[in-house]
Motif scaffolding. Structure first.
Motif: not given
Length: 135
Positions: A97-122
């Motif tokens: 959910l954090a990665n999904l919302l981040m892709r749409h311009g929302f600011y999320v808790d970065t501790s939830l962002i992990m590389k892997g399946k849901f990671y967004d390089e952009r």
């Protein structure tokens, strides 16, 4: 009072709670409580006041029905889709959910962002770290 001009429309309280667990910016979250009708839509439209509107509903029949309402009556809204394997927004993993919302311009808790399946390089800046949001 919300400092953000973003409004996120979800189906229910569980969805709202899950989103609040990952967001770090003040976003108005409106619950439809799983139903849409003319009076409910009018009530929601009164609250919007020129904001960026995002629709995040479940990947089920009721979610599709709500999306259809908003596509017809609020065509300028942005629709965010979850993977159907999760079924409900409230059941999505926090990192997804954090990665999904981040892709749409929302600011999320970065501790939830992990590389892997849901990671967004952009979302990664020049430093190689995900840019965080501070109030």
């Amino acid at each position: 009072m919300y400092l953000s001009d973003k409004v996120l429309i979800v189906e229910g309280k569980t969805d709202k709670r899950r989103i609040e667990e990952v967001l770090v910016e003040p976003v108005q979250i409106i619950c439809t409580f799983g139903t849409m009708g003319v009076s409910k839509l009018d009530e929601i439209l009164e609250q919007l006041d020129g904001s960026e509107i995002y629709i995040l509903s479940d990947a089920d029949k009721e979610g599709r029905k709500i999306r259809k309402w908003f596509k017809k009556h609020l065509s300028e809204s942005t629709h965010i889709y979850i993977d159907p394997k999760f079924g409900e927004v409230g059941r999505c993993p926090r990192d997804y959910l954090a990665n999904l919302l981040m892709r749409h311009g929302f600011y999320v808790d970065t501790s939830l962002i992990m590389k892997g399946k849901f990671y967004d390089e952009r979302a990664v800046g020049d430093t190689g770290y995900i840019q965080s949001y501070s109030l």
